[in-house]
Structure formats: structure tokens, C-alpha cells
Design a protein around this motif. Structure first.
Motif: not given
Length: 665
Positions: A181-208
Motif C-alpha cells: 500500500g505504501y509502495l503504491v502511494m510512492i508510485f502515484l506521487v512520482n506520477i503526479l509530482s510533475r503535474q502538481w509541483i511543476h505544471n500547477e506550481r502548487m503552493n506548500f504552506p507547511l513547507l514554508k
């Protein structure tokens, strides 16, 4: 030459991931004893946990001092401190509510809590696969009463006296399920990371805040950062508040400063405001800080939809609609109490489709690359090739479905269940990461949505038991869930090398934290006994799950028409929100606010988000970005001060046996 060197991705040295793994394991080992036995301030408790941040601050101060004394030393850079911090965050979530808090109770409750009255021996035990629970009744009984003489034993002696022969098979079966179950989460995050981080430039308030501290360390400005006058004033506010209230706990003669106001007594029980009859106003400086750092559109939406959701009850009451809770039928939602809250079922579904639609081009590209219909593209937005993630996610889904089928679940139910689990998980992850919600809880559970859409027939027999058990294990108590931390980790790791080391250390952290957390919990339970430990919430919620499972498999009650009405209403409202949000640039409301309207987390945090939003709005209106850059340090100080005081009182609690709670538990 210097320009070229500045453009090189930061290089992370082996010492940082290793230190992160060691500290994460340490947190996992200590957390059950601290949180459960000592009842001290929780070391975790959310997606911005206490212990990792306090250790991060202490390491920052230590590194800054060492840099002044031994300038060539360079033990850890600011970016490496971030890597250490995120590994501790990942471990902290697994150590308590994210897994260990309820896991052992979850897999032993059908045997231990079976009575003549509830007839679990007749209804549930025959449905439970033997490999998923200890076969020896004495091993289970010892877990709840403790090993004879366990209190006088050392920790290692208790470890060696645990009846491991009875536990090896269930731990192996559930461990396999959890890690896949954790491994599937890693794969899904890896697939979506470019979309959320690069394409949509999503803000991450908890990281600020951690990122600003990290940047200050790398620029040699840590001293000036912590000496900023706005920051010091911000730290002073929670420091004074919690010093007075903490002393009041230990010395009742010291007057306390109220941080909770019971406002329900000022509201009529009937009429338009009937939904606020139990209204509570909580004051948490750290969450006011997070709200200030969050987008104004999002922070406004959180408190706006909380109030709007409360008005729905009052409006229906005024119109004469008294909808009984029995209309819900059988539900598994952590806080689901009224049919009106089933709006979230439809809202979650539409928002998930909206996320897919936003990422449609990226997902099409991933599929084409994975089928070798398009060339692979290099990017630092992923840990590894998205083609591996695509096939890995499909393999993980297949393995989980096969796991369910082998245990006795119907094939169709297994497919829909796994899909529902990860659909809800993705939406919740987006809410937490984009909304800056350090504390989040679901309203309705994934199974609730399936029952609303397909009825209860698919959960007859073993299917219902397996669905309820596995949901309780990983997919319903999302207060410390892993997936949001993985997204934060992907953002921290972006454009940093070596990617293999960063990814490998994160996987090692997950694996070792899972083992350490479960073993630490087992040793604690076998030494003192679950009956003697303060595990009321874990026992109550787990027993509630099995009571619902029994109703589901023995006498299923279908949901009433009001459930479908409100689910459809939620879908229509969310559809309107996402269309307006996407098409109208001036639209002031963010859709994720609606998804938290009935969450128990928002009942605690809505006041903090209102104050943070109001301060942000006033700052930008009358002072602009120049004032914001100065004033943000005050709100960062609120966060730092709250967590430092939480850490301080946690240490005091270790020696006094009584703990002052700074953050919500």
C-alpha cells in the motif's frame, strides 16, 4: 565558472539521510511510550509533527553555532537539514495514528471483544481469515492484560517473552499489505509530482517555515533570521501564553488564559443558527501562523464553508426538515453523524475528476511513454522514470486486489475498494498539501461512498470484514497519513542529487519506521497490557468499526433517500465550484474549502484560519507585499513559539507524569 557551479543541483551527502533515518527510528521507538503510557504531549499529531520540527530547530541552532566556531566543518547544509526533517516527519506519522496506534487492536478485536451479547464469535470469527489474526487466544489475551511480571522486566526481556510464533503469520500478511500500500502511494506521487509541483506550481504552506530556515542556514543568515524583531515578538506570544497555562496546570493558584471558548450556549437550539449549538472557539497560535502563510483564497474558503455548512442544518431545521440519523444506514466515517454530511461523498468524487481533468495532458503523456508510444523525457520533478511508476502502480493495484481475493473478498468488490481507497487518499493529500492543514480528518470513509453508490450487497460476508479492517489500518485515520508527507518529500527532493540516495533513504525510512513502530507498540502492550494503557480512542473507534461490520454482514440496512439527495447536492455544488474556480479569474472561493466543511479538524481550526486570513488580507490591502515580507516573520514566530513550548512541556511531562497539551491531540 562560478555561474555554472551555481546552476548545479545541490548535492546531498550520505550523512544527512543516515541521520534522518536514525532520528526517525528513535521517534518511532519513543512515541508509543511517550504518547500512550506517559500521556505526555504527543510527539506527532499531524502533518507538521512536533518532535521532528523541534529537533530540526535544535539541529539548526547547533549547526549555526558550530559554523561560527569551526567554519570549515560544514557538518550539515540547510538543504540537508530539510532532508533530515522530512524523514523524521515520515517516521513520526507511521509511529502513531498513521498506523501503530490502532493496528494491534484492529487485528485482535474480533477475538478479544467477543461476548455472548455481541455474538462476534458466531458472526465475525468464522469470516476472519486465520492468517490475519494470531491463532493463539492466549497470545491475544496477554496483549491486553500484559505478560505476567512484565512491569518488572526490562524492555528487551519483554521483547524476548512475546509469543512470536503466534504473531509471525499475521504480521507477515499485514506487513505485506501495508508495504505494498505504501509502495503504491510512492508510485502515484512520482506520477503526479510533475503535474502538481511543476505544471500547477502548487503552493506548500507547511513547507514554508522549514524552507526559510534552511535557506537562512545556507546563506549564513541563520543568526539574523532568529534575531528578527518580528520573529521574536511572534515567539513571545505563544511562549507567554503556554508558560502561564502550563504553570496553571501544575500550580492551580496561577490563573490561566483561556484558549477555548464554549460558544454554543450563546446560540439558540432551534432556528437558522441551530447548527452552531455546540460551537467551540479554539485559539492555536501555530495554526494562525499557517493560515497567514496559506493563500488567502484557501484560508478564506476553509472558515467560510465551515460556517456555511453549519447554516445548512439551521436552514433545514427552519424549513421543518428533521432528518433522522438512521437515514445514514451503516457508515464508517470517523466523524459522520448526519445525512447532510454525505455531501462530501459527491464532492470528493467530483473534485477527484477535476484533478484528473487538470492533469489530463500529463497523464496521457505518462501513458504514452509507458506504452513506448512516445520518448521518455528527463525531469528532476520525479524520483525515477514515470514509466516505472506507471507499471509499478498497476502491479501494486493488482497485488492488493489479489491479496483481497485470496483472503476471500469478491473480485469486483476488491477492484472498487482499492480504487476508492486511493481516490480518497489523493484528494485528501491535495487538501493537506495545498491547504496547509497540519491537522486533518475525513468526514466520510471510502466504504461510505461505495455503500451510497452500490448498496450493501457487495460487502456481504468476508468482503465486508476485510474492507472494514483494511480501511481502519491505512485509509481512514488520515491525521498522520503517509501520502501527504511523500508529496512534501518529493517537493524537498526536487532538483537535488543524488536522486537515488534520496529515494532509497526515504524507502528505508518507511520500512524501518514501520518495523520499529509496530515492535515498539507490541513491547509496550505486552509489558503493561492494553487494558492499563490510555487507548480509549483506539479501542472505541475500532470496536465501532466491528459493530458496523457485524451489522453490514448480518443485517445490512440500506441508506435512505436523503443520503443520495445530499450526495448529489454535494456533487452539484462541487461541480459549480470547480467550474467557477477554473474559468473565472476573480472567483474568491477555492473548492477544497468545501471538502473540509464537516471535518472535525475544521471545527478546531476554523477560528485560526479566520484570524490568519483576516491578518493576511489587511496586511496586503494596507501595506502590500513590502509589509507582508516583514510581518510574515511574526506569524512564523507564532509557529516556532508554539512548537518550542510544546517540546518544552513534553520534556517536563516526561518527569512529572502530567503533561500540558500545547497542540490538539
Amino acid at each position: 565558472m562560478s555561474t555554472s557551479s551555481q546552476q548545479q543541483p545541490p548535492l546531498i551527502r550520505l550523512r544527512a539521510p543516515l541521520l534522518g533515518i536514525i532520528l526517525a527510528i528513535g521517534i518511532c521507538v519513543v512515541t508509543p511510550y511517550n504518547n500512550i503510557y506517559l500521556q505526555a504531549t504527543p510527539l506527532g499529531g499531524g502533518h507538521f509533527p512536533l518532535a521532528p520540527f523541534v529537533i530540526f530547530l535544535l539541529l539548526t541552532v547547533l549547526i549555526t553555532i558550530l559554523a561560527k566556531i569551526f567554519k570549515p566543518l560544514g557538518f550539515l547544509s540547510g538543504i540537508e537539514l530539510l532532508v533530515v526533517w522530512i524523514e523524521m516527519v515520515i517516521g513520526s506519522g507511521i509511529a502513531y495514528t498513521g498506523l501503530a496506534r490502532t493496528f494491534l487492536i484492529n487485528i485482535t478485536a474480533p477475538a478479544h471483544y467477543a461476548t455472548v451479547g455481541n455474538r462476534w464469535n458466531e458472526t465475525l470469527q468464522p469470516l476472519l481469515p486465520p492468517s490475519l489474526s494470531p491463532s493463539d487466544p492466549e497470545a491475544i489475551e496477554m496483549l491486553y492484560r500484559g505478560i505476567a511480571g512484565g512491569r518488572t522486566m526490562g524492555w528487551f526481556e519483554v521483547l524476548t517473552n512475546i509469543p512470536w510464533s503466534a504473531w509471525l503469520t499475521p504480521l507477515a500478511m499485514w506487513g505485506f499489505f501495508i508495504l505494498v500500500g505504501y509502495l503504491v502511494m510512492i508510485f502515484l506521487v512520482n506520477i503526479l509530482s510533475r503535474q502538481w509541483i511543476h505544471n500547477e506550481r502548487m503552493n506548500f504552506p507547511l513547507l514554508k517555515v522549514p524552507q526559510m530556515i534552511s535557506k537562512a542556514v545556507d546563506n549564513g543568515e541563520a543568526g539574523s533570521f532568529f534575531c528578527n524583531r518580528f520573529l521574536l515578538v511572534g515567539i513571545a506570544v505563544p511562549a507567554f501564553l503556554h508558560l502561564i497555562n502550563g504553570l496553571s496546570l501544575y500550580y492551580p493558584s496561577v490563573p490561566s488564559i483561556p484558549t477555548l471558548l464554549l460558544a454554543g450556549s450563546y446560540v439558540a437550539d432551534r432556528g437558522v443558527l441551530a447548527g452552531f449549538a455546540k460551537l467551540k472557539l479554539y485559539f492555536y497560535p501555530a495554526f494562525i501562523g499557517f493560515a497567514f502563510l496559506t493563500s488567502r483564497q484557501i484560508s478564506f474558503s476553509f472558515w467560510f464553508f465551515f460556517l456555511a455548512g453549519g447554516l445548512v442544518y439551521g436552514i433545514l431545521d427552519t424549513l421543518g426538515y428533521a432528518i433522522p440519523a438512521s437515514e445514514l444506514g451503516i457508515t464508517f466515517g470517523p466523524t459522520l453523524t448526519r445525512p447532510e454530511e454525505m455531501q462530501m461523498i459527491g464532492a470528493y468524487g467530483i473534485f477527484f475528476l477535476f484533478l484528473v481533468w487538470l492533469a489530463r495532458q500529463h497523464l496521457i503523456m505518462v501513458v504514452r511513454q509507458s506504452l513506448f508510444l512516445a520518448p521518455a523525457t528527463e525531469s528532476h520533478s520525479e524520483w525515477f522514470d514515470v514509466r516505472i511508476s506507471f507499471w509499478g502502480a498497476l502491479a501494486g493495484f493488482t497485488i492488493l486486489i489479489g491479496w483481497y481475493v485470496l483472503q476471500g473478498m469478491a473480485f469486483t468488490t476488491a477492484i472498487l475498494l482499492v480504487g476508492a481507497f486511493y481516490m480518497i487518499m489523493l484528494v485528501a493529500t491535495r487538501i493537506i498539501c495545498q491547504g496547509g492543514l497540519a491537522y486533518f480528518t475525513l468526514t466520510a470513509a471510502p466504504i461510505d461512498g461505495m455503500i451510497a453508490l452500490f448498496g450493501t450487497k457487495m460487502f456481504v460476508g468476508t468482503s465486508g470484514l476485510l474492507a472494514g479492517m483494511s480501511q481502519k489500518t491505512l485509509f481512514v485515520d488520515l491525521r498522520e497519513s503517509l501520502m501527504p508527507s511523500l508529496v512534501h518529500g518529493r517537493r524537498i527532493h526536487q532538483n537535488k542529487l543524488p536522486a537515488g540516495l534520496l529515494f532509497g533513504s526515504m524507502v528505508a525510512t518507511i520500512l524501518l519506521a514501520t518495523i520499529a513502530s509496530v515492535m515498539s507498540m507490541m513491547v509496550l502492550c505486552y509489558r503493561f497490557g492494553i487494558r492499563e494503557l490510555q487507548l480509549e480512542w483506539a479501542n472505541r473507534t475500532t470496536i465501532g468499526v466491528y459493530e458496523n461490520i457485524q451489522r453490514l454482514v448480518s443485517a445490512p440496512i440500506e441508506s435512505g433517500n436523503w443520503v443520495y439527495t445530499f450526495a448529489l447536492m454535494g456533487a452539484l455544488v462541487m461541480l459549480l465550484l470547480v467550474v467557477c474556480y477554473h474559468r473565472l479569474y476573480w472567483w474568491p472561493i477555492h473548492p477544497i474549502g468545501y471538502l473540509t466543511a464537516y471535518s472535525s479538524a475544521m471545527r478546531i481550526l476554523w477560528v485560526s484560519f479566520f484570524i490568519g486570513w483576516a491578518c493576511n488580507a489587511l496586511c496586503m490591502r494596507y501595506g502590500g507585499i513590502h509589509l507582508y515580507r516583514k510581518l510574515q516573520y511574526f506569524f512564523i514566530g507564532l509557529i516556532i513559539g508554539d512548537f518550542l513550548m510544546g517540546g518544552g512541556w513534553a520534556i517536563v511531562g516526561l518527569f512529572t507524569g502530567t503533561s500540558y497539551q500545547v497542540l490538539p491531540d
